[in-house]
Scaffold this active site. Structure first.
Site, mmCIF file in Angstrom:
data_model
loop_
_atom_site.group_PDB
_atom_site.id
_atom_site.type_symbol
_atom_site.label_atom_id
_atom_site.label_comp_id
_atom_site.label_asym_id
_atom_site.label_seq_id
_atom_site.Cartn_x
_atom_site.Cartn_y
_atom_site.Cartn_z
ATOM 1 N N LYS A 1 0.828 -1.217 0.000
ATOM 2 C CA LYS A 1 0.000 0.000 0.000
ATOM 3 C C LYS A 1 0.859 1.262 0.000
ATOM 4 O O LYS A 1 0.537 2.234 -0.668
ATOM 5 C CB LYS A 1 -0.957 0.003 1.202
ATOM 6 C CG LYS A 1 -2.096 -0.993 1.063
ATOM 7 C CD LYS A 1 -3.204 -0.724 2.058
ATOM 8 C CE LYS A 1 -4.387 -1.642 1.827
ATOM 9 N NZ LYS A 1 -5.454 -1.482 2.805
ATOM 10 N N LYS B 1 -13.970 -1.608 -3.152
ATOM 11 C CA LYS B 1 -14.808 -0.432 -2.883
ATOM 12 C C LYS B 1 -14.182 0.832 -3.438
ATOM 13 O O LYS B 1 -14.855 1.694 -3.959
ATOM 14 C CB LYS B 1 -14.907 -0.207 -1.359
ATOM 15 C CG LYS B 1 -15.744 -1.143 -0.611
ATOM 16 C CD LYS B 1 -15.701 -0.718 0.873
ATOM 17 C CE LYS B 1 -15.389 -1.884 1.778
ATOM 18 N NZ LYS B 1 -14.024 -1.933 2.283
ATOM 19 N N LYS C 1 -8.596 -7.317 -8.051
ATOM 20 C CA LYS C 1 -9.721 -7.575 -7.131
ATOM 21 C C LYS C 1 -10.787 -6.482 -7.246
ATOM 22 O O LYS C 1 -10.453 -5.310 -7.398
ATOM 23 C CB LYS C 1 -9.127 -7.634 -5.716
ATOM 24 C CG LYS C 1 -10.111 -7.659 -4.599
ATOM 25 C CD LYS C 1 -9.381 -7.756 -3.259
ATOM 26 C CE LYS C 1 -9.442 -6.440 -2.516
ATOM 27 N NZ LYS C 1 -9.602 -6.540 -1.075
HETATM 28 N N1 AQP Z 1 -13.180 -8.704 -4.361
HETATM 29 C C1 AQP Z 1 -13.337 -9.384 -3.245
HETATM 30 N N2 AQP Z 1 -13.666 -10.690 -3.286
HETATM 31 C C2 AQP Z 1 -13.838 -11.390 -2.138
HETATM 32 N N3 AQP Z 1 -13.727 -10.860 -0.914
HETATM 33 C C3 AQP Z 1 -13.416 -9.561 -0.817
HETATM 34 N N4 AQP Z 1 -13.220 -8.737 0.225
HETATM 35 C C4 AQP Z 1 -12.923 -7.508 -0.225
HETATM 36 N N5 AQP Z 1 -12.921 -7.493 -1.576
HETATM 37 C C5 AQP Z 1 -13.211 -8.755 -1.969
HETATM 38 C C6 AQP Z 1 -13.373 -9.146 1.619
HETATM 39 O O1 AQP Z 1 -14.257 -8.195 2.197
HETATM 40 C C7 AQP Z 1 -13.810 -7.860 3.508
HETATM 41 C C8 AQP Z 1 -13.628 -6.364 3.493
HETATM 42 O O2 AQP Z 1 -12.531 -5.959 4.087
HETATM 43 P P1 AQP Z 1 -12.109 -4.456 4.210
HETATM 44 O O3 AQP Z 1 -13.205 -3.518 3.979
HETATM 45 O O4 AQP Z 1 -11.451 -4.357 5.538
HETATM 46 O O5 AQP Z 1 -10.988 -4.206 3.147
HETATM 47 P P2 AQP Z 1 -10.590 -4.678 1.760
HETATM 48 O O6 AQP Z 1 -10.291 -6.130 1.690
HETATM 49 O O7 AQP Z 1 -9.456 -3.772 1.382
HETATM 50 O O8 AQP Z 1 -11.880 -4.387 0.884
HETATM 51 P P3 AQP Z 1 -12.010 -3.478 -0.388
HETATM 52 O O9 AQP Z 1 -13.404 -3.596 -0.854
HETATM 53 O O10 AQP Z 1 -10.918 -3.773 -1.352
HETATM 54 O O11 AQP Z 1 -11.829 -2.039 0.241
HETATM 55 P P4 AQP Z 1 -10.822 -0.859 -0.102
HETATM 56 O O12 AQP Z 1 -11.082 -0.510 -1.547
HETATM 57 O O13 AQP Z 1 -11.173 0.230 0.824
HETATM 58 O O14 AQP Z 1 -9.415 -1.363 0.120
HETATM 59 C C9 AQP Z 1 -12.551 -8.693 3.764
HETATM 60 O O15 AQP Z 1 -12.905 -9.867 4.456
HETATM 61 C C10 AQP Z 1 -12.064 -9.039 2.376
HETATM 62 O O16 AQP Z 1 -11.339 -10.273 2.339
#
Ligand code: AQP
Length: 334
Positions: free
Chosen positions: A119, A203, A200
């Site tokens: 990151k 959000k 992936k």
């Molecule tokens: N694309 C994905 N497929 C399966 N699982 C996913 N998770 C996130 N994206 C996918 C799971 O959702 C949970 C969210 O965790 P988080 O909000 O703490 O952070 P993250 O993994 O960084 O999620 P995002 O959506 O990618 O958020 P941003 O864009 O803010 O970094 C976790 O259990 C993750 O495994």
């Protein structure tokens, strides 16, 4: 102590960051697992808002996304009578515990976290919280003496760090924390971006066309699926390496319908990509339509505030006791 409507012995803790409206990836990869686990475990499910601010957030949007995520958890099937749902920042003891743990964590150990390396390499202007957030995560977990932490493989290293921190603290100051285990779900499917299926679905993605958010308009969701990147081979076969787009759509279809990949390949063997995408869009929009109906019925209700207000008292008491125990062991008292 709140009486949960089930008898369970093991405890888990899990959360999602309100860093945007949650995606189909979050739903399939995390929330559906939480819904399954709620029958088997006592679950602390939180809104990880303090983790969300390790990268810049627009304050009005962050505020909206926090409440919205609570409503989405419930709309997706997380039963507030079976789980303790709360907002992390409302329990100030997470940050207090985190500081005591920070002063007991070697800098070198934290520097080895691969997610920080990833990151921080994308943005030179990162804040110190991005470096120390695995310790806040340790505080989230250790405050409640949980048995398991359901995480994706990308977060396993942070649970290892949590275990090391807890073992070291127990050794130095005497038994204080339960040592948690990572719980990696076998069927945890990773959902990929619809436009760039080797990335992936996230959000915070810049291209909205590749991401399905649970509050998107249903027609837009259909359009996004119909224009998902595929290939020119015209065979509906699961092959992540050579056909990442089609494989991603198969994963989405499988996760929602509960069918196996083989069943899906057989069923669509003689159909074209257009027909396949249409059916993927049908199952996805049907699922999300139900979630949205439940969401809009509760988002402005008192139900959410009542749940949060009741739960924050429960979790604050638990974390406060842990904080006081830690302070006494460290020598921080009159
Ligand atoms: N694309 C994905 N497929 C399966 N699982 C996913 N998770 C996130 N994206 C996918 C799971 O959702 C949970 C969210 O965790 P988080 O909000 O703490 O952070 P993250 O993994 O960084 O999620 P995002 O959506 O990618 O958020 P941003 O864009 O803010 O970094 C976790 O259990 C993750 O495994």
């Amino acid at each position: 102590m709140k009486e949960l409507s089930k008898t369970v012995t093991k405890t888990i803790l899990t959360g999602i960051q309100p860093s945007g409206v949650i995606t189909l990836g979050n739903y399939i990869g995390a929330i559906k697992q939480m819904v399954k686990m709620q029958e088997e475990f006592k679950s602390y499910i939180f809104i990880a808002d303090m983790h969300a601010i390790t990268v810049p957030q627009e304050s009005n949007l962050l505020h909206e996304n926090i409440r919205s995520l609570v409503a989405l958890y419930i709309a997706c099937g997380i039963d507030p009578n079976k789980n303790i749902i709360f907002i992390q920042s409302e329990n100030e003891y997470h940050a207090n515990i985190s500081w005591l743990l920070e002063c007991n964590t070697p800098f070198g150990e934290l520097s080895r976290m691969t997610q920080f390396k990833d990151k921080s390499s994308k943005n030179n202007n990162f804040c110190a919280g991005l470096f120390t957030y695995p310790i806040l995560m340790a505080a989230d977990i250790l405050a409640y003496d949980v048995d398991f932490v359901p995480v994706g493989i990308d977060q396993k290293q942070h649970v290892e760090l949590t275990r090391n921190i807890a073992i070291r603290f127990n050794k130095k100051y005497g038994e204080t924390f339960k040592i948690p285990d990572a719980y990696i779900a076998k069927e945890g499917t990773k959902i990929m971006d619809l436009i760039n299926p080797i990335k992936k679905m996230s959000k915070s993605s810049e291209n909205p066309k590749g991401v399905i958010r649970l509050l998107d308009n249903l027609d837009d969701i259909r359009k996004k699926i119909m224009s998902a990147t595929t290939d020119s081979d015209c065979k509906i076969i699961y092959d992540i390496e050579n056909k990442p787009g089609i494989s991603n759509l198969i994963n989405i279809y499988a996760s929602i319908t509960g069918q196996s990949i083989k069943e899906i390949e057989n069923y669509f063997a003689n159909q074209n990509y257009g027909e396949f995408k249409k059916q993927v869009a049908d199952v996805v929009t049907r699922e999300i339509e139900g979630i949205q109906k439940r969401y809009y019925a509760i988002i402005n209700s008192n139900e959410i505030d009542n749940i949060l207000s009741e739960n924050i008292n429960i979790v604050r008491e638990i974390a406060k006791n842990k904080f006081i125990t830690m302070k006494r062991k460290i020598g921080l008292y009159r």
